[in-house]
Design an enzyme around this catalytic site. Structure first.
Site, PDB file in Angstrom:
ATOM      1  N   GLU A  71      39.062 -18.098 -37.870  1.00 12.19           N
ATOM      2  CA  GLU A  71      39.224 -19.468 -37.354  1.00 12.19           C
ATOM      3  C   GLU A  71      40.680 -19.911 -37.499  1.00 12.19           C
ATOM      4  O   GLU A  71      41.265 -20.504 -36.588  1.00 12.19           O
ATOM      5  CB  GLU A  71      38.326 -20.450 -38.117  1.00 12.19           C
ATOM      6  CG  GLU A  71      36.841 -20.218 -37.923  1.00 12.19           C
ATOM      7  CD  GLU A  71      35.983 -21.292 -38.584  1.00 12.19           C
ATOM      8  OE1 GLU A  71      36.397 -22.461 -38.631  1.00 12.19           O
ATOM      9  OE2 GLU A  71      34.887 -20.956 -39.067  1.00 12.19           O
ATOM     10  N   ARG A  94      26.404 -45.271 -31.904  1.00 10.33           N
ATOM     11  CA  ARG A  94      27.352 -44.234 -31.493  1.00 10.33           C
ATOM     12  C   ARG A  94      28.507 -44.804 -30.652  1.00 10.33           C
ATOM     13  O   ARG A  94      29.664 -44.429 -30.825  1.00 10.33           O
ATOM     14  CB  ARG A  94      26.601 -43.162 -30.700  1.00 10.33           C
ATOM     15  CG  ARG A  94      27.308 -41.845 -30.610  1.00 10.33           C
ATOM     16  CD  ARG A  94      26.445 -40.833 -29.904  1.00 10.33           C
ATOM     17  NE  ARG A  94      25.392 -40.299 -30.736  1.00 10.33           N
ATOM     18  CZ  ARG A  94      25.538 -39.278 -31.576  1.00 10.33           C
ATOM     19  NH1 ARG A  94      26.699 -38.668 -31.683  1.00 10.33           N
ATOM     20  NH2 ARG A  94      24.538 -38.843 -32.296  1.00 10.33           N
ATOM     21  N   HIS A 140      34.368 -23.237 -33.788  1.00  9.38           N
ATOM     22  CA  HIS A 140      32.971 -23.100 -34.190  1.00  9.38           C
ATOM     23  C   HIS A 140      32.776 -21.747 -34.884  1.00  9.38           C
ATOM     24  O   HIS A 140      33.258 -20.727 -34.386  1.00  9.38           O
ATOM     25  CB  HIS A 140      32.057 -23.196 -32.966  1.00  9.38           C
ATOM     26  CG  HIS A 140      30.617 -23.051 -33.311  1.00  9.38           C
ATOM     27  ND1 HIS A 140      29.911 -24.064 -33.934  1.00  9.38           N
ATOM     28  CD2 HIS A 140      29.755 -22.016 -33.169  1.00  9.38           C
ATOM     29  CE1 HIS A 140      28.674 -23.652 -34.144  1.00  9.38           C
ATOM     30  NE2 HIS A 140      28.547 -22.419 -33.699  1.00  9.38           N
TER      31      HIS A 140
HETATM   32  C1  GAR Z   1      34.523 -24.510 -40.164  1.00 13.96           C
HETATM   33  O1  GAR Z   1      33.890 -23.279 -40.444  1.00 13.96           O
HETATM   34  C2  GAR Z   1      34.233 -24.947 -38.739  1.00 13.96           C
HETATM   35  O2  GAR Z   1      34.178 -23.865 -37.843  1.00 13.96           O
HETATM   36  C3  GAR Z   1      32.870 -25.569 -38.920  1.00 13.96           C
HETATM   37  O3  GAR Z   1      32.984 -26.300 -40.105  1.00 13.96           O
HETATM   38  C4  GAR Z   1      33.907 -25.649 -40.976  1.00 13.96           C
HETATM   39  C5  GAR Z   1      34.951 -26.664 -41.386  1.00 13.96           C
HETATM   40  O4  GAR Z   1      35.817 -26.109 -42.313  1.00 13.96           O
HETATM   41  N1  GAR Z   1      32.532 -26.379 -37.798  1.00 13.96           N
HETATM   42  C6  GAR Z   1      31.302 -26.441 -37.307  1.00 13.96           C
HETATM   43  O5  GAR Z   1      30.349 -25.864 -37.784  1.00 13.96           O
HETATM   44  C7  GAR Z   1      31.177 -27.319 -36.075  1.00 13.96           C
HETATM   45  N2  GAR Z   1      29.925 -27.080 -35.429  1.00 13.96           N
HETATM   46  P1  GAR Z   1      37.214 -26.796 -42.622  1.00 13.96           P
HETATM   47  O6  GAR Z   1      36.921 -28.282 -42.925  1.00 13.96           O
HETATM   48  O7  GAR Z   1      37.693 -26.079 -43.850  1.00 13.96           O
HETATM   49  O8  GAR Z   1      38.114 -26.627 -41.441  1.00 13.96           O
END
Ligand code: GAR
Length: 216
Positions: free
Chosen positions: A173, A66, A108
């Site tokens: 989002e 990491r 999120h």
């Molecule tokens: C989104 O729904 C974001 O909120 C989630 O992944 C997706 C990415 O979509 N993130 C998580 O779950 C983080 N814990 P995108 O690549 O189309 O933006």
């Protein structure tokens, strides 16, 4: 004030990256997306960066400790003001976060503090929640535990599948993230303990009510 320099970290399709790129295309937006970093090669988010003329780099986490991964990330990011995690599926350590104190943001797909971690939409369905949504927050060393900037809610509808609910959540989002990035770039966010305070302008709110209809 010059626009804030923003890096976006991705792992997938990048629709949130697209929302940020679209917002930043407005010359009046207070932030420029200057770099995109993916930990997964070949994802569509990289194509979105290329189309927008934003330099991108792939830094794979696979097969590395990491610390080594994060050192490479830090070197690639260089001098940026704000880091946006947009579907970036790695947990960052205090070493990385310490380089950008209170300046790493995440989106999120759940109404935190409910349903942290992965599969926000799936968890909401499993629990029989009637409201779902998304949270834009600052990142701390926990998993989705940092100070909340804004939240958007959508109803859970009869017959929803994980895919239909996740798509509905995505629509909020895409509204939340540029809104919160603006606040950050304009220096309107202050952290007090585990809470964020936002200096709101007239007509602004820290919540969004999404629609129950089909996503566009
Ligand atoms: C989104 O729904 C974001 O909120 C989630 O992944 C997706 C990415 O979509 N993130 C998580 O779950 C983080 N814990 P995108 O690549 O189309 O933006």
């Amino acid at each position: 004030m010059p626009p804030a320099r923003v890096a976006v970290l991705v792992s997938g399709g990048g629709t949130n990256l697209q929302a940020l790129l679209d917002a930043a295309a407005d010359p009046w937006f207070p932030a420029d997306i200057v770099k995109v970093v993916s930990n997964i090669p070949g994802v569509f988010a990289l194509e979105r960066a290329a189309r927008a003329g934003v330099p991108s780099v792939v830094i794979e986490h696979k097969g590395k400790p990491r610390e080594a991964f994060e050192q490479e990330l830090l070197a690639a990011l260089g001098e940026v003001d704000i880091v946006c995690l947009a579907g970036f599926m790695r947990v960052l350590t205090p070493t990385f976060l310490g380089a950008f104190p209170h300046r790493v943001m995440n989106i999120h797909p759940a109404l935190l503090p409910a349903f942290p971690g992965t599969h926000g939409a799936r968890q909401a369905l499993e629990y029989g929640a009637t409201q779902a949504g998304a949270t834009c927050h600052l990142v701390d060393a926990g998993v989705d535990t940092g100070p909340i900037l804004a939240q958007g809610s959508v109803p859970v509808l009869a017959g929803d599948t994980e895919a239909t609910l996740a798509a509905r959540i995505l629509t909020v989002e895409h509204r939340l993230y540029p809104m919160c990035l603006r606040w950050m770039a304009e220096g309107r966010v202050r952290v007090e303990g585990r809470r964020a305070q936002v200096e709101l302008h007239q007509g602004e709110a820290r919540w969004i009510l999404g629609t129950g209809g089909s996503p566009p």
